[in-house]
Design an enzyme around this catalytic site. Structure first.
Site, PDB file in Angstrom:
ATOM      1  CG  ASP A 130      23.905 -19.852 -32.646  1.00 53.00           C
ATOM      2  OD1 ASP A 130      23.509 -19.821 -33.838  1.00 53.00           O
ATOM      3  OD2 ASP A 130      24.755 -20.668 -32.249  1.00 53.00           O
ATOM      4  CG  ASP A 136      10.281  -9.651 -26.264  1.00 51.20           C
ATOM      5  OD1 ASP A 136       9.310  -9.577 -27.035  1.00 51.20           O
ATOM      6  OD2 ASP A 136      10.166  -9.711 -25.022  1.00 51.20           O
ATOM      7  CE  LYS A 184      21.918 -24.204 -32.516  1.00 45.96           C
ATOM      8  NZ  LYS A 184      23.112 -23.343 -32.385  1.00 45.96           N
ATOM      9  CE1 TYR A 243       6.377 -20.006 -28.682  1.00 46.48           C
ATOM     10  CE2 TYR A 243       4.245 -19.045 -28.170  1.00 46.48           C
ATOM     11  CZ  TYR A 243       5.619 -18.968 -28.169  1.00 46.48           C
ATOM     12  OH  TYR A 243       6.226 -17.847 -27.655  1.00 46.48           O
ATOM     13  CG  ASP A 291       8.031 -15.043 -28.009  1.00 49.61           C
ATOM     14  OD1 ASP A 291       7.425 -13.957 -28.007  1.00 49.61           O
ATOM     15  OD2 ASP A 291       8.287 -15.677 -26.969  1.00 49.61           O
TER      16      ASP A 291
HETATM   17  C1  IPM Z   1       3.949 -12.464 -27.873  1.00 51.33           C
HETATM   18  C2  IPM Z   1       3.749 -13.012 -26.492  1.00 51.33           C
HETATM   19  C3  IPM Z   1       2.945 -14.297 -26.601  1.00 51.33           C
HETATM   20  C4  IPM Z   1       3.752 -15.287 -27.408  1.00 51.33           C
HETATM   21  C5  IPM Z   1       2.501 -14.891 -25.252  1.00 51.33           C
HETATM   22  C6  IPM Z   1       1.763 -13.906 -24.396  1.00 51.33           C
HETATM   23  C7  IPM Z   1       1.673 -16.134 -25.453  1.00 51.33           C
HETATM   24  O1  IPM Z   1       4.967 -13.199 -25.846  1.00 51.33           O
HETATM   25  O2  IPM Z   1       2.956 -12.192 -28.554  1.00 51.33           O
HETATM   26  O3  IPM Z   1       5.091 -12.284 -28.285  1.00 51.33           O
HETATM   27  O4  IPM Z   1       4.650 -15.955 -26.879  1.00 51.33           O
HETATM   28  O5  IPM Z   1       3.476 -15.406 -28.591  1.00 51.33           O
HETATM   29 MN    MN Z   2       6.684 -12.378 -26.941  1.00 49.87          MN
END
Ligand code: IPM
Ligand code: MN
Length: 363
Positions: A219, A247, A187, A141, A243
């Protein structure tokens, strides 16, 4: 106690879910005789619109003079054409840097009332209680060089041993208050940065002999999270893997809309739901405010040191869910639970949580 909270609703559903989080914090304040001041400021797309940049100086000043910062979401398709560095998302990335919050805590708990909201089988998600500890200020990042040229583009995944050590320590310390298992995700079969990550986590593990430690390839971890999620306690990983995996893990709980997060490590903690701005449902009153409301519980616990209030709030959420109240994202996938469900709006969900906070504990 008196506390000043930097309040950044941001884009999309951000303002809607923050309205409910605020309602809940105000009830907590009046019930327990605290004084919370909410210092509002712009971030993300709304800040670009009003001030020409995603994290204006005024917002930075408000955040730096607060006891904690609360954020809704950033991201607006209107500004997708802007180059990296100037986008809505940079408001958030720069804010994390400004506050020095290198540790992002993302708990995923599967509530019994919601086992049928997960797309996975109830016996595999039942009892899941894990936390992803995501490194937040390093890796691909932020690494340089980065750039985009005519025929190619590049980013750099880079970690120093110190950066890995400090995030690993957060994970191990946390594990001591939980089930004492840390899984580090990397990884290392391909990436040098992951070789260093794995080695360093292994060294930190030796300082925590009472905590079980393993390393896992990302993975494999992505697969294990679906196949056998209950095996995990604390997962520690880099910025990008964290990240993605968070999710993914959110679906164990039933919806991304439920997940809270705390970003800590600096003097001022930053709290936000894990979900994004969700422009497709913004303004419709159907967004799930529970991710934001649970983030408020994390704020009470980590920044204001009010664990009793945090627990009260978490209990209220559990009660609301066990009484069958659901925002549309939480609709059950089986007929068994469907009959008990009561679909409510964003605002109704916030008000219900407030009602249950006001009720004496025995109810
Ligand atoms: C999160 C979001 C952020 C990230 C974005 C909006 C920059 O996806 O907080 O998970 O990638 O960290
Ligand atoms: Mn995110």
């Amino acid at each position: 106690m008196k506390a000043r909270i930097g309040w950044l609703p941001g884009d999309g559903v951000g303002p809607e879910v923050l309205r409910e989080a605020r309602r809940v914090l105000e009830v907590i304040a009046s019930e327990q005789n605290h004084e919370f001041e909410f210092a509002e400021a712009d971030i993300g797309g709304v800040a670009i619109e009003r001030h020409g940049e995603p994290l204006p100086k005024a917002t930075q000043d408000i955040c730096l003079s607060s006891d904690a910062v609360f954020l809704g979401a950033v991201g607006d398709p209107k500004y997708d054409h802007l180059p990296p560095g100037k986008k809505c998302e940079n408001g958030l990335l720069d804010l994390r840097k400004l506050l020095g919050n290198y540790a992002n805590l993302r708990p995923v708990t599967v509530f019994e009332a919601l086992v049928d909201s997960s797309p996975l089988r109830r016996d595999s998600v039942r009892g899941v209680d894990l936390i992803i500890v995501r490194e937040l200020l390093g890796g691909i990042y932020f690494g340089s060089p980065r750039g985009i040229e005519e025929t190619q583009a590049f980013n750099t995944e880079i970690y120093t041993r110190d950066e890995v050590r400090r995030i690993a320590r957060v994970a191990f310390k946390l594990a001591r208050h939980r089930r004492r298992r840390v899984t580090s995700v990397d990884k290392a079969n391909v990436l040098e940065s992951s070789v260093l990550w794995r080695e360093t986590c292994g060294e930190v593990a030796k300082q925590f002999p009472d905590v079980a430690f393993q390393s896992m390839y990302v993975d494999n971890c992505a697969m294990q999270l679906i196949a056998k999620p209950a095996q995990f306690d604390v997962i520690v990983t880099n910025n990008m893997f964290g990240d993605i995996l968070s999710d993914e893990a959110s679906m164990l709980a039933g919806s991304l809309g439920l997940l809270p997060s705390a970003s800590i490590g600096g003097k001022i903690g930053l709290y936000e739901p894990v979900h994004g701005s969700a422009p497709d449902i913004a303004g419709k009153g159907i967004a799930n405010p529970l991710g934001a409301i649970s983030s408020a519980a994390m704020l009470l616990e980590h920044s204001l040191e009010l664990p009793r209030e945090a627990t009260k709030l978490e209990r209220a959420i559990l009660k609301v869910l066990s009484r069958g109240y659901r925002t549309p994202d939480l609709k059950s996938r089986t007929s068994r639970e469907k009959s008990k469900e009561r679909i409510v709006s964003t605002k109704e969900m916030g008000e219900l949580v407030c009602d249950y906070i006001r009720m004496p504990d025995a109810t």
